[in-house]
Each structure stands twice: as structure tokens, then as C-alpha cells.
Design a protein around this motif. Structure first.
Motif, PDB file in Angstrom:
ATOM      1  N   UNK A  64     -60.475  71.469 -19.833  1.00 54.53           N
ATOM      2  CA  UNK A  64     -60.454  70.538 -20.896  1.00 54.53           C
ATOM      3  C   UNK A  64     -61.346  70.804 -22.278  1.00 54.53           C
ATOM      4  N   UNK A  65     -62.371  71.592 -21.832  1.00 53.85           N
ATOM      5  CA  UNK A  65     -63.260  71.824 -22.940  1.00 53.85           C
ATOM      6  C   UNK A  65     -63.617  72.946 -23.374  1.00 53.85           C
ATOM      7  N   UNK A  66     -64.778  73.420 -23.971  1.00 51.56           N
ATOM      8  CA  UNK A  66     -64.697  74.841 -24.577  1.00 51.56           C
ATOM      9  C   UNK A  66     -66.049  75.540 -23.644  1.00 51.56           C
ATOM     10  N   UNK A  67     -66.269  74.968 -22.482  1.00 52.61           N
ATOM     11  CA  UNK A  67     -67.220  75.636 -21.835  1.00 52.61           C
ATOM     12  C   UNK A  67     -66.993  75.822 -20.623  1.00 52.61           C
ATOM     13  N   UNK A  68     -67.157  77.052 -19.690  1.00 52.51           N
ATOM     14  CA  UNK A  68     -66.874  77.472 -18.394  1.00 52.51           C
ATOM     15  C   UNK A  68     -68.114  77.889 -17.764  1.00 52.51           C
ATOM     16  N   UNK A  69     -68.175  77.670 -16.575  1.00 56.69           N
ATOM     17  CA  UNK A  69     -69.429  78.253 -15.885  1.00 56.69           C
ATOM     18  C   UNK A  69     -68.762  79.506 -15.153  1.00 56.69           C
ATOM     19  N   UNK A  70     -69.691  80.398 -15.560  1.00 57.48           N
ATOM     20  CA  UNK A  70     -68.810  81.814 -14.858  1.00 57.48           C
ATOM     21  C   UNK A  70     -70.195  82.202 -13.887  1.00 57.48           C
ATOM     22  N   UNK A  71     -69.646  82.391 -12.633  1.00 61.74           N
ATOM     23  CA  UNK A  71     -70.603  83.084 -11.588  1.00 61.74           C
ATOM     24  C   UNK A  71     -70.018  84.634 -11.558  1.00 61.74           C
ATOM     25  N   UNK A  77     -65.382  73.334 -14.902  1.00 65.95           N
ATOM     26  CA  UNK A  77     -64.333  74.430 -14.685  1.00 65.95           C
ATOM     27  C   UNK A  77     -65.397  75.734 -14.257  1.00 65.95           C
ATOM     28  N   UNK A  78     -65.038  76.372 -13.292  1.00 63.64           N
ATOM     29  CA  UNK A  78     -65.719  77.347 -12.648  1.00 63.64           C
ATOM     30  C   UNK A  78     -64.879  78.469 -12.518  1.00 63.64           C
ATOM     31  N   UNK A  79     -65.468  79.814 -13.019  1.00 64.39           N
ATOM     32  CA  UNK A  79     -64.676  80.851 -12.792  1.00 64.39           C
ATOM     33  C   UNK A  79     -65.774  81.999 -12.011  1.00 64.39           C
ATOM     34  N   UNK A  80     -65.182  82.474 -10.916  1.00 62.76           N
ATOM     35  CA  UNK A  80     -66.151  83.360 -10.170  1.00 62.76           C
ATOM     36  C   UNK A  80     -65.469  84.591 -10.409  1.00 62.76           C
ATOM     37  N   UNK A  81     -66.058  85.708 -10.800  1.00 59.19           N
ATOM     38  CA  UNK A  81     -65.718  87.186 -10.890  1.00 59.19           C
ATOM     39  C   UNK A  81     -66.761  88.082 -10.567  1.00 59.19           C
ATOM     40  N   UNK A  82     -66.105  88.601  -9.414  1.00 59.89           N
ATOM     41  CA  UNK A  82     -67.134  89.611  -8.434  1.00 59.89           C
ATOM     42  C   UNK A  82     -66.395  90.968  -8.754  1.00 59.89           C
TER      43      UNK A  82
END
Length: 141
Positions: free
Chosen positions: A74-81, A125-130
Motif C-alpha cells: 500500500x505504501x512506497x517502502x518495502x523492507x528488502x532482505x 511489505x517484505x521482499x526476500x531476495x537471495x
């Protein structure tokens, strides 16, 4: 090892913002457009699919998304791990799934990394990219 970074969403201004931040903070800037992955919509070809500014103290990520909203949030920030430890990434992702809305299944994606995305039960919102660690070839004898 995994790390965490803010991921900013823009509506067509990601390149300008990243170049602005790069001029202030220095570091290494990498930008991939939707056109780099042959997106079928020519209007999106030059928009930023992923931009990453790496400095000695932090990493800032950004992309263009309609209406300036994160891809599924919904927002303009995602926490990316991000990092190279697939099993820890999977464990963290599965832990965050408790009460969450799954957006993208944690699996190998078109760019070769293992990625998943969710909105947790608190609306974050969480995005996990490995990027799986690559085995070095054995030296020839």
C-alpha cells in the motif's frame, strides 16, 4: 549472511531519485530497466525495474511502480532482505508468513535469484531476495 535495506517505490522518478542520492552519498549505482528484461509494454521500457545504490554504510534500493506504490503493498517502502544464504532466507520468509498475505512464492525467479514477497500481519511489505552462493571451481592440479 543476509542484510536488510529500504526499497523505495516511485512513479517514473526512480532514476532521477537514485542519481540524486548517488550525487550526495557516492557509492556504486546500478540500474536495470524493464526494457532490459524485454517488457512487452514500450511505455515501461525505460522505467526502473530495480535500482541499487551501494555505499560503505548502507544500500538503498528503488524502482518505478504505478502510482508510486510498492509492487504489491500500500505504501512506497518495502523492507528488502538480501544476501546469499538461501536456507536462512527461507526460514525468515516462512516465519514472516504467520498471519501474512503471500504476494510472491519464495522460489527461483527469472533473474536467477530465489525471491519471495509478502505483506505481514502488521501491513509491512517484505521482499526476500537471495542470490545463492556460487561454488568456486576446484583449482586444477
Amino acid at each position: 549472511m543476509l542484510k536488510m535495506s529500504p526499497y523505495l517505490a516511485f512513479n517514473g522518478q526512480a532514476r532521477d531519485a537514485l542519481e540524486f542520492y548517488h550525487g550526495i552519498f557516492g557509492g556504486d549505482l546500478g540500474i536495470t530497466t524493464h526494457g532490459d528484461y524485454h517488457h512487452p509494454d514500450p511505455a515501461l521500457a525505460e522505467q526502473v525495474m530495480h535500482g541499487q545504490l551501494e555505499t560503505p554504510g548502507f544500500v538503498l534500493m528503488a524502482a518505478d511502480h504505478p502510482e508510486g506504490k510498492a509492487p504489491h503493498g500500500e505504501g512506497n517502502t518495502t523492507l528488502c532482505v538480501w544476501g546469499d544464504d538461501v536456507e536462512t532466507g527461507r526460514t525468515w520468509f516462512e516465519g514472516l508468513l504467520d498471519g501474512a498475505t503471500l504476494r510472491v512464492e519464495f522460489k527461483e525467479q527469472m533473474w536467477g535469484d530465489v525471491y519471495g514477497e509478502l505483506e505481514d500481519k502488521f501491513g509491512v511489505v517484505w521482499a526476500v531476495n537471495v542470490s545463492p552462493a556460487k561454488e568456486e571451481p576446484a583449482p586444477e592440479a
